[in-house]
Scaffold this motif. Structure first.
Motif, PDB file in Angstrom:
ATOM      1  N   ARG A 356      -0.326   4.067 -25.746  1.00 35.95           N
ATOM      2  CA  ARG A 356      -0.117   5.098 -24.717  1.00 35.95           C
ATOM      3  C   ARG A 356      -1.139   4.960 -23.590  1.00 35.95           C
ATOM      4  O   ARG A 356      -0.791   5.097 -22.404  1.00 35.95           O
ATOM      5  N   GLN A 357      -2.383   4.671 -23.967  1.00 36.60           N
ATOM      6  CA  GLN A 357      -3.409   4.482 -22.951  1.00 36.60           C
ATOM      7  C   GLN A 357      -3.093   3.288 -22.074  1.00 36.60           C
ATOM      8  O   GLN A 357      -3.280   3.312 -20.852  1.00 36.60           O
ATOM      9  N   SER A 358      -2.598   2.224 -22.709  1.00 36.69           N
ATOM     10  CA  SER A 358      -2.224   1.036 -21.947  1.00 36.69           C
ATOM     11  C   SER A 358      -1.085   1.355 -20.986  1.00 36.69           C
ATOM     12  O   SER A 358      -1.090   0.925 -19.824  1.00 36.69           O
ATOM     13  N   ALA A 359      -0.099   2.159 -21.482  1.00 38.32           N
ATOM     14  CA  ALA A 359       1.013   2.545 -20.608  1.00 38.32           C
ATOM     15  C   ALA A 359       0.519   3.391 -19.444  1.00 38.32           C
ATOM     16  O   ALA A 359       0.918   3.191 -18.291  1.00 38.32           O
ATOM     17  N   ARG A 360      -0.364   4.365 -19.755  1.00 38.73           N
ATOM     18  CA  ARG A 360      -0.905   5.205 -18.679  1.00 38.73           C
ATOM     19  C   ARG A 360      -1.735   4.371 -17.699  1.00 38.73           C
ATOM     20  O   ARG A 360      -1.712   4.609 -16.486  1.00 38.73           O
ATOM     21  N   THR A 361      -2.463   3.403 -18.243  1.00 42.96           N
ATOM     22  CA  THR A 361      -3.255   2.542 -17.363  1.00 42.96           C
ATOM     23  C   THR A 361      -2.342   1.727 -16.460  1.00 42.96           C
ATOM     24  O   THR A 361      -2.634   1.515 -15.270  1.00 42.96           O
ATOM     25  N   THR A 362      -1.215   1.284 -17.017  1.00 47.97           N
ATOM     26  CA  THR A 362      -0.247   0.549 -16.196  1.00 47.97           C
ATOM     27  C   THR A 362       0.293   1.453 -15.093  1.00 47.97           C
ATOM     28  O   THR A 362       0.441   1.028 -13.936  1.00 47.97           O
ATOM     29  N   GLU A 363       0.602   2.705 -15.458  1.00 44.13           N
ATOM     30  CA  GLU A 363       1.051   3.660 -14.437  1.00 44.13           C
ATOM     31  C   GLU A 363      -0.036   3.876 -13.394  1.00 44.13           C
ATOM     32  O   GLU A 363       0.247   3.981 -12.187  1.00 44.13           O
ATOM     33  N   LEU A 364      -1.284   3.970 -13.859  1.00 46.33           N
ATOM     34  CA  LEU A 364      -2.392   4.152 -12.927  1.00 46.33           C
ATOM     35  C   LEU A 364      -2.501   2.954 -11.984  1.00 46.33           C
ATOM     36  O   LEU A 364      -2.757   3.119 -10.783  1.00 46.33           O
ATOM     37  N   GLU A 365      -2.300   1.765 -12.526  1.00 45.38           N
ATOM     38  CA  GLU A 365      -2.349   0.577 -11.674  1.00 45.38           C
ATOM     39  C   GLU A 365      -1.276   0.656 -10.596  1.00 45.38           C
ATOM     40  O   GLU A 365      -1.534   0.372  -9.412  1.00 45.38           O
ATOM     41  N   ALA A 366      -0.046   1.065 -11.006  1.00 51.41           N
ATOM     42  CA  ALA A 366       1.028   1.191 -10.025  1.00 51.41           C
ATOM     43  C   ALA A 366       0.681   2.245  -8.981  1.00 51.41           C
ATOM     44  O   ALA A 366       0.912   2.056  -7.778  1.00 51.41           O
ATOM     45  N   THR A 367       0.111   3.373  -9.449  1.00 51.75           N
ATOM     46  CA  THR A 367      -0.284   4.433  -8.508  1.00 51.75           C
ATOM     47  C   THR A 367      -1.359   3.939  -7.547  1.00 51.75           C
ATOM     48  O   THR A 367      -1.315   4.223  -6.337  1.00 51.75           O
ATOM     49  N   LEU A 368      -2.324   3.189  -8.081  1.00 53.03           N
ATOM     50  CA  LEU A 368      -3.392   2.660  -7.228  1.00 53.03           C
ATOM     51  C   LEU A 368      -2.838   1.676  -6.207  1.00 53.03           C
ATOM     52  O   LEU A 368      -3.299   1.634  -5.052  1.00 53.03           O
ATOM     53  N   ARG A 369      -1.852   0.906  -6.611  1.00 51.70           N
ATOM     54  CA  ARG A 369      -1.254  -0.042  -5.651  1.00 51.70           C
ATOM     55  C   ARG A 369      -0.513   0.716  -4.560  1.00 51.70           C
ATOM     56  O   ARG A 369      -0.569   0.347  -3.374  1.00 51.70           O
ATOM     57  N   ARG A 370       0.204   1.785  -4.965  1.00 53.31           N
ATOM     58  CA  ARG A 370       0.860   2.606  -3.945  1.00 53.31           C
ATOM     59  C   ARG A 370      -0.180   3.268  -3.041  1.00 53.31           C
ATOM     60  O   ARG A 370       0.006   3.371  -1.821  1.00 53.31           O
ATOM     61  N   PHE A 371      -1.268   3.737  -3.660  1.00 53.31           N
ATOM     62  CA  PHE A 371      -2.348   4.359  -2.893  1.00 53.31           C
ATOM     63  C   PHE A 371      -2.943   3.357  -1.906  1.00 53.31           C
ATOM     64  O   PHE A 371      -3.249   3.704  -0.758  1.00 53.31           O
ATOM     65  N   GLU A 372      -3.072   2.119  -2.348  1.00 56.49           N
ATOM     66  CA  GLU A 372      -3.609   1.081  -1.466  1.00 56.49           C
ATOM     67  C   GLU A 372      -2.678   0.852  -0.280  1.00 56.49           C
ATOM     68  O   GLU A 372      -3.126   0.705   0.862  1.00 56.49           O
ATOM     69  N   ALA A 373      -1.352   0.859  -0.570  1.00 58.86           N
ATOM     70  CA  ALA A 373      -0.384   0.706   0.523  1.00 58.86           C
ATOM     71  C   ALA A 373      -0.457   1.898   1.478  1.00 58.86           C
ATOM     72  O   ALA A 373      -0.381   1.731   2.706  1.00 58.86           O
ATOM     73  N   MET A 374      -0.625   3.099   0.915  1.00 62.99           N
ATOM     74  CA  MET A 374      -0.753   4.290   1.773  1.00 62.99           C
ATOM     75  C   MET A 374      -2.000   4.199   2.642  1.00 62.99           C
ATOM     76  O   MET A 374      -1.980   4.561   3.826  1.00 62.99           O
ATOM     77  N   LEU A 375      -3.087   3.729   2.052  1.00 60.14           N
ATOM     78  CA  LEU A 375      -4.321   3.572   2.831  1.00 60.14           C
ATOM     79  C   LEU A 375      -4.108   2.587   3.972  1.00 60.14           C
ATOM     80  O   LEU A 375      -4.627   2.791   5.086  1.00 60.14           O
ATOM     81  N   GLU A 376      -3.340   1.547   3.706  1.00 63.74           N
ATOM     82  CA  GLU A 376      -3.062   0.580   4.762  1.00 63.74           C
ATOM     83  C   GLU A 376      -2.249   1.228   5.876  1.00 63.74           C
ATOM     84  O   GLU A 376      -2.512   1.017   7.067  1.00 63.74           O
ATOM     85  N   ASP A 377      -1.252   2.049   5.474  1.00 67.98           N
ATOM     86  CA  ASP A 377      -0.458   2.760   6.488  1.00 67.98           C
ATOM     87  C   ASP A 377      -1.338   3.714   7.294  1.00 67.98           C
ATOM     88  O   ASP A 377      -1.207   3.828   8.521  1.00 67.98           O
TER      89      ASP A 377
END
Length: 402
Positions: A356-377
């Motif tokens: 479950r932690q690994s799954a949540r970490t994967t979700e966090l990675e996806a969120t961070l990547r989206r956050f990175e894209a938002m920061l770029e915007d």
């Protein structure tokens, strides 16, 4: 000076006063005709209906014309005309419409004078010319008022433009500073996001590794548990065998007790036989020998039975010890199996949590990547803000130059 320029003198005012008796009765019709023509123009109708009612305006115009028919021009007269002009400026009446309205009034007054007999035509012409001069005077007052207000408006507009330029300049400087701060903050956020992403990837890898090890531990514990269960079964069989041995020993002990009883009875019989042989004398000698042998055999049997009994007791003691050890071992195996099951359950729970932690970490990675894209915007938008700030600054300079 202006009265002299347009030639408005006492003779003109006298002509107006002389025409007043003929025009005064027609004032209501002149006023009605005037407003009928004004209300036919949509723009003028909108202005009139927005600011004042038509009836009030008609009363004001009637009073205005009455003052004109009095033929008196003094400071109070001029002040009232300037106030009326200022009121029209205030409501936003365009000057062309205001000036045209004087021509409408002059036309209505001229039409009212045109019905006089021919002999009075010269007086009508003088009165018409005098009214034209009066309207010319009022037009001068209106133009003066409009010019004065236009200059005031221009000055106010210039001040407003300068104030706007100043605010735009301050705003552009604030936007530029904000854009720079935003850019720096975004860069820091991007770096933190990259660090969090790296930590997230490491955490996900570690979670996968922990889950793998936990499942391996579960499998090893389950295998060990199976071995313990097999050992428990074996010890159970051993306990059953020990119980059987104890039962056999007890049966053997019973047989021994039976043989001991027979030996004791035989020994007693041998003793009785010896006594009887002694009584018989020489005749019982042979019987005495047999009785002695029987007694000897009985004694040997009792001696052997004692040895066998000792061996049986020793065997029973060993069997009892083995039973006790088997029971203790079975209890320990049961406790060990329970402990192994508990540890296996804990490891399974750990593996599930790691997944479950690994799954949540994967979700966090996806969120961070989206956050990175938002920061770029946001960074791009910040750059746009800086460009807009530069354009605002240029606009401010243009306003100041204007």
């Amino acid at each position: 000076m202006r009265l002299q320029l347009i030639g408005l003198g006492e003779a003109d005012l006298a002509a107006v006063r002389a025409a007043a008796p003929r025009i005064r009765p027609k004032l209501p019709a002149i006023v009605e005709a005037f407003y009928d023509r004004l209300l036919a123009v949509p723009e003028l109708r909108r202005i009139i209906e927005t600011h004042r009612g038509v009836d009030a305006l008609k009363r004001t115009l009637h009073r205005h014309l009455e003052e004109m028919l009095a033929g008196v021009i003094d400071d109070a007269y001029l002040a009232r005309r300037q106030a009326i002009a200022q009121a029209h400026v205030r409501i936003g009446l365009p000057s062309p419409w205001y000036l045209a309205s004087f021509q409408v009034l002059l036309s209505e007054i001229q039409a009212a004078l045109a019905g006089d007999p021919v002999r009075e035509a010269a007086e009508a012409d003088r009165a018409t010319l005098a009214f034209a001069k009066l309207f010319n005077l009022e037009m001068q007052l209106v133009i003066e008022r409009y010019d004065r207000d236009r200059e005031t408006l221009q000055e106010a507009t210039l001040r407003e433009k300068r104030a706007i330029a100043k605010r735009l300049n301050e705003l552009s400087e604030h936007l530029l500073a904000l854009a720079e701060e935003t850019s720096a903050s975004l860069q820091a956020l991007k770096e933190e996001g990259a660090n969090l992403l790296a930590v997230g990837e490491e955490t996900a890898a570690l979670g996968t590794l922990v889950a793998g090890h936990a499942r391996g531990g579960v499998e090893a514990l389950e295998a060990h548990g199976r071995h313990l269960q097999a050992a428990a079964v074996a010890f159970g069989d051993l306990a059953d065998r020990a119980n059987e041995l104890m039962s056999i020993s007890e049966r053997i002990d019973g047989v021994v007790q039976l043989i001991r009883g027979v030996a004791e009875q035989t020994n007693l019989l041998a003793l009785n036989a010896a006594i009887e042989a002694a009584r018989a004398g020489e005749a019982g000698r042979g019987f005495s020998v047999v009785a002695g042998e029987i007694k000897k055999l009985a004694d040997q049997t009792k001696a052997q039975l004692a040895s066998v009994t000792e061996l049986i007791e020793t065997t029973k003691a060993h069997i009892a010890a083995m039973q006790s050890l088997t029971e203790a071992t079975e209890s320990r195996i049961a406790d060990g199996d329970a402990s192994l099951r508990s540890v296996a359950d804990d490891l399974k729970d750990l593996a599930d949590r790691a997944d479950r932690q690994s799954a949540r970490t994967t979700e966090l990675e996806a969120t961070l990547r989206r956050f990175e894209a938002m920061l770029e915007d946001i960074a791009q938008a910040s750059g746009g803000v800086a460009a807009e700030a530069e354009r605002l600054n240029e606009t401010a300079r243009q306003l100041t130059g204007a």
